[in-house]
Design a protein around this motif. Structure first.
Motif, PDB file in Angstrom:
ATOM      1  N   PRO B 223       0.729  -1.236  -0.020  1.00  0.00           N
ATOM      2  CA  PRO B 223       0.000  -0.084   0.000  1.00  0.00           C
ATOM      3  C   PRO B 223       0.724   1.117  -0.145  1.00  0.00           C
ATOM      4  O   PRO B 223       1.969   1.256   0.373  1.00  0.00           O
ATOM      5  N   TRP B 224       0.321   2.153  -0.611  1.00  0.00           N
ATOM      6  CA  TRP B 224       1.018   3.456  -0.597  1.00  0.00           C
ATOM      7  C   TRP B 224       0.958   4.424   0.756  1.00  0.00           C
ATOM      8  O   TRP B 224       1.264   5.595   0.620  1.00  0.00           O
ATOM      9  N   SER B 354       3.948   0.820   4.350  1.00  0.00           N
ATOM     10  CA  SER B 354       3.714   1.431   3.076  1.00  0.00           C
ATOM     11  C   SER B 354       4.759   1.542   2.697  1.00  0.00           C
ATOM     12  O   SER B 354       5.967   1.714   3.008  1.00  0.00           O
ATOM     13  N   PRO B 775      -0.638   9.458   1.454  1.00  0.00           N
ATOM     14  CA  PRO B 775      -0.590   9.072   2.675  1.00  0.00           C
ATOM     15  C   PRO B 775      -1.058  10.352   3.512  1.00  0.00           C
ATOM     16  O   PRO B 775      -1.650   9.985   4.753  1.00  0.00           O
TER      17      PRO B 775
END
Lengths: 240, 804
Positions: B223-224, B354, B775
């Motif tokens: 995931p970013w 992340s 984020p």
């Protein structure tokens, strides 16, 4: 959310900040001084005054500056003077504990009492048990644990008991607070809580903490910042 | 002496150890600064073993102070070993909050030759009338983990205790043991201000640290945004093996609980080999677990910073860090928990939660190699600690004002303490300050005829002894089984939101809430999922300055096409390509500002890479200043990387950023900061600790349940009452100052503003959020939505990117 906070921050000038609500057919004025005025009974309802609490803390070594009791008494007198009040129902915890009832404190209260010529009735709370008897010079009539007037059963802690009849209960004890979170702010304000079975008044004393209540679907919550009473924002609105 | 013992053990002393022994024998004080696990203890202790030889009369000679109570047992054994082997006529004992009352009473008659204790227990010992006799033959004080103490008010407390000891022993030999830090000279000044000749000993040994990142084969699966990393948990789990004892560090207790659960779900057959350790669990349970790690029966432990320090876990062969490393020294400390032995390589496996964490790992590795670590700044002149110390010193024989002021000024923390501030503190503790001056019932201290100040009542003295210390914790609620067995504690705000019947994940098990009463949350064991996981406040740790710098450097290298050297940067190429395509990657001297419109509204992002603390302050400050020019309602968010302003209507961010000189001006910084943030509310929160330390509030007597609850008082109330009836109270100012310094790091904020004024701003309109800005959006949403909904939403946004 921010618009809501702005409303709290800028009440209309000239407004006394009170909010009228109807409960079981009775009209009630919720006062920003953390009290309720009940027009049909010419009565003022207050809960959790905790007289002498600051004194009690000084006596056990916390350097709390004096002034709390004086300000609380002044605010109570203001309510009594502002509205056509004939009697005051105190829904428990009038005093904090025995240590707090020092000679000076009793003296100040007696002097104040002379300036408020209304009937005062106490429905005792857990704190009031610390004192076997209130000083007679307070001229406060002490009731048993509950008192029913016009379909409302007044009692200190309605959360812990079921009503003796179908009457709707009004009390205090919890010192209800409501938490509002906005983008960059978190505030907790004293609130009036009207649930399905009972209502809770905010603690009258400014020197009290409290317990956060949630606005359930079947409850109405009104909060006050000391100047204005507003309905609490509903779910989805700055809730955690 | 120590040399003989080393020889008998077949050990070759390292040169820093022999240097240390020589310095001690020459009567010096000093600071030993070497990496964790290099043999610091024997370096500082070895040289004073000579003191324990006959014919010296018995009594305390060596005092060893450690910040961790849990560490004393191991340390005691380590300190006793050479004493026993060399048959020295000396006793080695500990004295902490856990010591039995029989032992304590015996120790008050006569202390052992070597005493191991905590800062709190030492201060307490010094309040007894027999202290001068007990400490009469003290020769050397060793302070372990000085870097850890130095950073907090506990360090200030140690400084004051040392000043007291120096009244009896002006040349007291004082030794500090510290992990590597950037400002050893300052650390030394605070430890041994009396010894201008104090030596600073560092090891020229390099304890190699190997940092390896887990890079999932399919980088698009990472995931970013987010901080949990559970979606790619398998990538870590397949690297774990009970045959290799492993310590897995997380950044928050919440994350530790979730990972522990995920590991159990994935490997139910390991359930008896896996442990969970964090600060909210019951202490007894934690100690059982610590023993199990040592004897090798527990093989994989999920932990938080609760295991950063202390106990030597020799069986541990591998350390894992999940999520952002947050700081260089912290990462090194954690890496050092494996193979706690001299000269061996520490191995650290880093698991991204992340995608950008991979870049942080690479940046941290670079910083470790360059030796760029954080400076540790001690608190300056904290008034609350001073107030507590005044009462402490009024016990036993009491103090005279001039003598005590001189003693306090002999510490580095209070070297510049003014007479006025000292007086103010004395008035507060003695009479309750100027507002209670005419209030005889309050008086705590009384001035005797000979000018000595002493505490007035025994009751007050007893109460104060219980309150000694500067460790403050959130108001916590005990978690117990219905039958009364303790499990740990959670924050009151979390417990208050739970309803009976609701399930929570805590202490690694699913529990069902029975009821919440008298500050206790009663629970039953339960089965099944859908459990809430407690969130603890203060769990979000910001980046350190050093890591922020290292990360900025990494970005610049990537922007300039030089960053392909590390496997992490290599793996992140797809992400950088997307960033480049949608926006750009800032080069050296550039600051990137992205503007973007979504369904939520108009977003402005500014990527400073300054760490969350500074960004928090900066976000509010800039929003305030922009609002002065063109009013608007902003929703503000800040992360370690940057700032987001969200505005429901179109807002001219570009114009604003053109006026750099005024936007980033340092003029009126304090005024604008105070205007822009709710300092009052933050200060009120900060005041909690201050009120507790200064003795304004009282937690109640431990053990007595109905300790007169009507006597407990919330610091928030005291704060309100002070603000209203005693607004000049200096403790209020201290709270505000602490907020500005620790929450907003004013100094760093100024440096940042200067850097921003000198930077080139690159403004980009982006069609949608970029890998850098996502984020930030995610962090903001976390506070508003349930975790589950959020993860789905994020996955959807990311899907859109991958598709396009």
């Amino acid at each position: 959310m921010d618009r809501f906070l702005n409303r709290l921050r800028q009440p209309n000038p000239g407004d006394d900040g009170a909010l009228a609500v109807t409960l079981q057919g009775e009209s009630l004025m919720l006062l920003p001084e953390r009290a309720v005025f009940w027009p049909s009974q010419s009565a003022l309802l207050v809960a959790d005054l905790h007289w002498g609490k600051d004194e009690a803390f000084r006596r056990q070594g916390s350097p709390v500056p004096p002034g709390v009791l004086t300000a609380d008494l002044k605010r109570l007198k203001h309510c009594i003077d502002r509205w056509p009040v004939e009697r005051v129902y105190i829904l428990g915890d009038l005093i904090h504990n025995r240590e707090g009832m020092s000679e000076d404190v009793v003296h100040e209260i007696v002097a104040w009492r002379e300036t408020v010529p209304v009937e005062m009735i106490l429905i005792p709370g857990n704190h009031d048990r610390h004192l076997a008897q209130l000083p007679l010079s307070f001229i406060i009539q002490v009731m048993p644990y509950a008192l029913t007037v016009a379909g409302f059963e007044m009692t200190h802690d309605p959360t812990s008991r079921s009503p003796s009849s179908d009457d709707y209960m009004i009390g205090g004890h919890v010192h209800p607070l409501f938490r509002i979170r906005s983008s960059n702010d978190l505030i907790m304000l004293p609130c009036f809580y009207f649930g399905p079975d009972y209502a809770l008044l905010p603690a009258f004393s400014e020197f009290t903490g409290g317990f956060v209540v949630n606005a359930e679907r079947d409850a109405d919550v009104y909060l006050t910042d000391g100047r204005v009473v507003l309905p609490a924002p509903r779910r989805g609105f700055g809730r955690e | 002496m120590i040399e003989h013992w080393f020889e008998a053990q077949g050990w070759e002393p390292h040169s820093f150890q022999t240097d240390c022994w020589a310095a001690q024998r020459a009567g010096c004080s000093g600071l030993v600064q070497v990496p964790t696990g290099s043999g610091k203890t024997y370096a500082a202790y070895g040289g004073c073993l000579d003191l324990l030889k006959l014919p010296e009369p018995p009594g305390l000679r060596i005092l060893y102070i450690t910040p961790l109570r849990a560490m004393t047992r191991d340390l005691e054994l380590a300190l006793r070993k050479p004493v026993e082997a060399l048959s020295l006529p000396a006793a080695v004992e500990s004295r902490t909050g856990d010591t039995s009352s029989t032992v304590r009473t015996r120790q008050r008659r006569r202390l052992p030759e070597v005493l191991l204790t905590t800062p709190e227990s030492l201060t307490l010992l010094l309040t007894y009338a027999e202290a001068p006799r007990l400490f009469a033959r003290l020769d050397t004080v060793i302070v372990d983990e000085w870097h850890e103490l130095l950073a907090s008010k506990r360090g200030t407390q140690v400084e004051l205790a040392l000043a007291r000891l120096r009244q009896w022993h002006p040349q007291l030999k004082t030794w500090g043991l510290s992990a590597t830090l950037a400002n050893p000279q300052q650390a030394l000044t605070h430890l041994a201000p009396h010894d201008a000749e104090a030596v600073h000993i560092t090891a020229r040994i390099n304890r190699p640290i190997e940092i390896e990142s887990i890079i999932p084969v399919d980088i698009r699966s990472v995931p970013w945004a987010g901080n949990m990393g559970l979606r790619i948990a398998d990538a870590l789990i397949e690297r774990l093996d009970p045959a290799v004892p492993t310590l897995v560090f997380t950044n928050t207790r919440n994350q530790a609980e979730m990972w522990h659960d995920a590991l159990l779900q994935a490997k139910p057959e390991w359930s008896s080999l896996i442990g969970l350790h964090h600060g909210s669990l019951d202490r007894e349970g934690r100690e059982v677990l610590e023993r199990a790690i040592k004897d090798g029966s527990i093989r994989i432990v999920i932990a938080t910073s609760s295991l950063d320090l202390g106990v030597d876990f020799s069986p541990i062969e591998q350390v894992v860090q999940i999520g952002s490393p947050k700081g260089i020294a912290r990462l090194m400390q954690r890496a050092g928990r494996s193979n706690h032995r001299l000269g061996e390589t520490s191995r650290l496996i880093c698991m991204p939660a992340s995608a950008l964490h991979l870049l942080e790992f690479a940046a941290a590795r670079e910083a470790v190699a360059r030796g760029e670590i954080e400076a540790i700044l001690p608190p300056q002149e904290p008034l609350d600690v001073l107030c507590q110390h005044l009462i402490t010193r009024s016990l036993a024989e009491g103090f005279d004002e001039d003598g005590l002021l001189a003693e306090i000024r002999s510490t580095a923390a209070y070297a510049d303490l003014s007479h006025a501030r000292f007086d103010w503190a004395l008035q507060l503790v003695a009479y309750g300050g100027k507002t209670l001056r005419s209030y005889p019932d309050y008086q705590k201290l009384a001035k005797q005829e000979d000018g000595h100040w002493q505490i007035r009542e025994n009751k007050m003295a007893r109460r104060h002894r219980m309150m000694i210390g500067t460790i403050t914790s959130e108001t916590s609620v005990q978690v117990r089984f219905v039958n009364g067995a303790r499990i740990g504690h959670v924050e009151e705000s979390f417990a208050g939101r739970l309803r009976p019947g609701q399930k929570i994940l805590f202490a690694g098990r699913t529990l069902q809430v029975h009821r919440f009463r008298d500050m206790t949350l009663f629970v039953r064991s339960a089965k099944g999922k859908r459990a809430e996981v407690p969130r603890w406040m203060g769990g979000k740790m910001p980046f350190s300055n050093q890591l922020a710098q290292a990360l900025r450097r990494s970005f610049q290298e990537i922007a300039e096409g030089e960053g392909g050297s590390s496997p992490e940067v290599e793996a992140l190429q797809p992400l950088f390509a997307t960033q480049q395509e949608l926006s750009t990657i800032p080069k050296a001297g550039e600051v990137l500002v992205e503007l973007c419109q979504t369904r939520e509204g108009f977003h402005g992002f500014c990527f400073t890479f300054e760490g969350r603390v500074v960004n928090d302050g900066l976000a509010a400050l800039l929003a305030y200043r922009m609002g002065q020019v063109r009013p608007a309602t902003f929703t503000i968010a800040a992360s370690d990387y940057g700032i987001e302003w969200l505005c429901p209507e179109r807002y001219p961010f570009k114009e604003m950023f053109r006026e750099r000189e005024s936007l980033f001006s340092e003029e009126h910084l304090l005024r604008d900061t105070l205007e822009s943030i709710n300092v009052g509310e933050l200060a009120k929160r900060q005041f909690r600790g201050i009120a507790r330390i200064a003795g304004l509030t009282f937690d109640g007597y431990p053990g007595s349940r109905k300790s007169g609850k009507q006597l407990q008082i919330s610091s928030g109330l005291i704060y309100d009452v002070f603000s209203r009836y005693d607004p000049d109270n200096l403790l209020l100012q201290q709270a505000q100052q602490e907020v500005l310094e620790t929450q907003f790091e004013e100094t760093r904020l100024r440096e940042t503003l200067r850097r921003l004024r000198e930077s080139t701003f690159v403004l980009r309109d982006t069609p949608r959020p970029t890998p850098l800005s996502l984020p930030l959006i995610a962090d903001r949403l976390t506070s508003m939505l349930s975790t589950e909904a959020l993860e789905k939403r994020l996955a959807r946004i990311q899907q859109q990117w991958t598709d396009s």
